[in-house]
Design an enzyme around this catalytic site. Structure first.
Site, mmCIF file in Angstrom:
data_model
loop_
_atom_site.group_PDB
_atom_site.id
_atom_site.type_symbol
_atom_site.label_atom_id
_atom_site.label_comp_id
_atom_site.label_asym_id
_atom_site.label_seq_id
_atom_site.Cartn_x
_atom_site.Cartn_y
_atom_site.Cartn_z
ATOM 1 N N SER A 94 0.728 -1.252 0.046
ATOM 2 C CA SER A 94 -0.127 0.118 -0.053
ATOM 3 C C SER A 94 0.813 1.216 -0.069
ATOM 4 C CB SER A 94 -0.889 0.044 1.258
ATOM 5 O OG SER A 94 -0.072 -0.015 2.444
ATOM 6 N N THR A 196 -2.600 3.280 4.257
ATOM 7 C CA THR A 196 -1.582 4.597 4.138
ATOM 8 C C THR A 196 -1.029 4.565 5.627
ATOM 9 O OG1 THR A 196 -3.112 5.606 2.528
ATOM 10 C CG2 THR A 196 -1.769 6.963 4.030
ATOM 11 N N THR A 214 1.625 6.798 0.545
ATOM 12 C CA THR A 214 0.517 5.926 0.152
ATOM 13 C C THR A 214 0.716 5.602 -1.406
ATOM 14 O OG1 THR A 214 -1.624 5.483 0.036
ATOM 15 C CG2 THR A 214 -1.238 7.331 -0.689
ATOM 16 N N ARG A 224 -6.029 9.239 -10.675
ATOM 17 C CA ARG A 224 -6.668 9.412 -9.415
ATOM 18 C C ARG A 224 -5.823 9.727 -8.045
ATOM 19 N NH1 ARG A 224 -6.569 7.465 -3.731
ATOM 20 N NH2 ARG A 224 -8.710 7.615 -2.991
ATOM 21 N N VAL A 225 -5.895 10.794 -7.413
ATOM 22 C CA VAL A 225 -5.285 11.105 -6.313
ATOM 23 C C VAL A 225 -6.278 11.243 -4.978
ATOM 24 C CG1 VAL A 225 -3.982 13.369 -5.270
ATOM 25 C CG2 VAL A 225 -3.557 12.765 -7.745
ATOM 26 N N ASP A 227 -6.413 11.601 -0.814
ATOM 27 C CA ASP A 227 -6.179 12.640 0.308
ATOM 28 C C ASP A 227 -4.810 12.603 0.899
ATOM 29 O OD1 ASP A 227 -6.811 10.011 1.513
ATOM 30 O OD2 ASP A 227 -6.591 10.862 3.560
ATOM 31 N N THR A 247 -6.119 7.597 7.176
ATOM 32 C CA THR A 247 -6.199 6.362 6.333
ATOM 33 C C THR A 247 -7.493 6.073 6.098
ATOM 34 O OG1 THR A 247 -5.302 4.306 6.123
ATOM 35 C CG2 THR A 247 -5.986 4.851 8.188
ATOM 36 N N GLY A 248 -7.602 5.355 4.921
ATOM 37 C CA GLY A 248 -9.082 5.115 4.424
ATOM 38 C C GLY A 248 -9.270 5.781 3.317
ATOM 39 N N GLY A 250 -9.902 8.173 0.563
ATOM 40 C CA GLY A 250 -9.535 9.332 0.405
ATOM 41 C C GLY A 250 -10.412 10.456 -0.091
#
Ligand code: ASP
Length: 337
Positions: A94, A196, A214, A224-225, A227, A247-248, A250
């Site tokens: 990850s 992340t 991440t 794609r980007v 958070d 984390t999680g 974004g």
């Protein structure tokens, strides 16, 4: 994976909160009089520093950061070198080398760093560079900008001496090829496919820095980007107050600017734990489908008091403090099974 292992017995750290008494002047009867007002303030306890906190079960990363702090180096050096441990670990799918690719097979990385001055540097969608966190630091320190993307970020890294390399390991390639059989693209992060690494540290001078790195959502759309590298969302540091990282999913963290929110809530007097809980509740309030994705936050204030909260079970985090490197289970919102 190691850090996905859930440690049953760990508890949240003590928060040391006290209800204080503030004296305010009231002029309602024309005379100044004192009135007791209950306010939530942090205890007068001595700061528990130096310290390191990171998302997930990453004892090697927190140990590295701790060792850097023990050498008397800055929290900035500590968080950079701490998360580099995970970026270099090919078993970690990850972040960094070995990260799972986008739907077209490209490993694209996002990372950001913040120092005690509130300076920020970031790279997004960078390819072929194993340590995006160090490129982010160079963006912060050596350029007039704060964020470089894609090929520009990669070219800057190469000019700065980073060696390009293939980041798609055999294991990640196999996982992607398996995914391609059905290629069902659902931009949903469940509780098991994201990790992340966000890290916050306080050095012996009491100065706070943070880093977040991440490979983002696996099999995401190209370009794609999330958070993680975006200031205020994946990470925020205010050296007067504290720091937070996420984390999680974004997209959800971005919509609520979660890390900035947590620091601002701490500024208003909330403990790190209360602030993390409020930020998760903000996500839940805005997203009726919150049962389909995970978001987790960790935070620390100036005293080294910590907090963590997430939507679903299984989020955990590691703290190195008081000479102890320990994994903790985060408390969570969704208690329904
Ligand atoms: N927050 C990361 C992103 O959305 C992914 C993750 O933590 O799973 O890119």
């Amino acid at each position: 994976m190691k850090r996905r292992k859930f440690i049953q017995n760990a508890a949240l750290t003590g928060l040391g909160l006290t209800v204080g008494t503030a004296l305010t002047a009231c002029a309602d009867d024309g005379k100044s009089k004192e009135k007791a007002v209950a306010t939530t303030t942090n205890s007068d306890a001595k700061p528990i520093i130096p310290m390191v906190i990171a998302t997930w079960n990453v004892p090697n990363a927190t140990k590295k950061a701790w060792d850097v702090l023990q050498e008397g180096k800055s929290s900035l050096d500590a968080v950079e070198q701490g998360v580099m441990v995970e970026e270099a670990d090919v078993n970690n799918q990850s972040v960094g080398k070995g990260g799972l690719p986008d739907r077209d097979g490209n490993v694209t990385l996002d990372a950001c760093i913040m120092n005690k001055e509130g300076d920020y540097g970031a790279v997004v969608c960078i390819e072929n560079i194993k340590h995006p966190i160090s490129v982010a630091r160079k963006v912060m320190e050596d350029t007039p900008h704060v964020l470089l993307a894609g090929n520009g970020a990669k070219q800057f890294a190469i000019k700065s001496g980073f060696k390009p390399e293939n980041l798609l390991t055999e294991a990640s390639k196999k996982a992607w090829e398996k995914w391609k059989v059905e290629a069902k693209y659902k931009p949903i992060i469940n509780v098991e496919n994201h990790d992340t690494i966000g890290m916050l540290a306080i050095d012996k001078n009491g100065d706070i820095s943070g880093a977040c790195t991440t490979s983002g959502l696996s099999y995401k759309m190209q370009g794609r980007v999330g958070d993680s590298a975006i200031i205020g969302s994946g990470l925020f540091i205010d050296n007067e107050i504290g720091g937070a990282t996420a984390t999680g999913m974004g997209e959800e963290v971005l919509k609520t600017v979660g890390s900035f929110l947590i620091v601002e809530l701490m500024r208003q007097g909330k403990s790190p734990q209360e602030a993390c809980e409020e930020a998760v509740k903000r996500v839940i309030k805005k997203s009726p489908n919150y049962k389909d994705f995970q978001v987790g936050y960790i935070a620390v204030n100036k005293k080294g008091e910590t907090g963590a909260y997430c939507i679903h079970e299984w989020f955990n985090y590691t703290i190195y403090q008081n000479d102890e490197n320990k994994n903790h289970k985060s408390n969570y919102y969704n208690k329904t099974k």
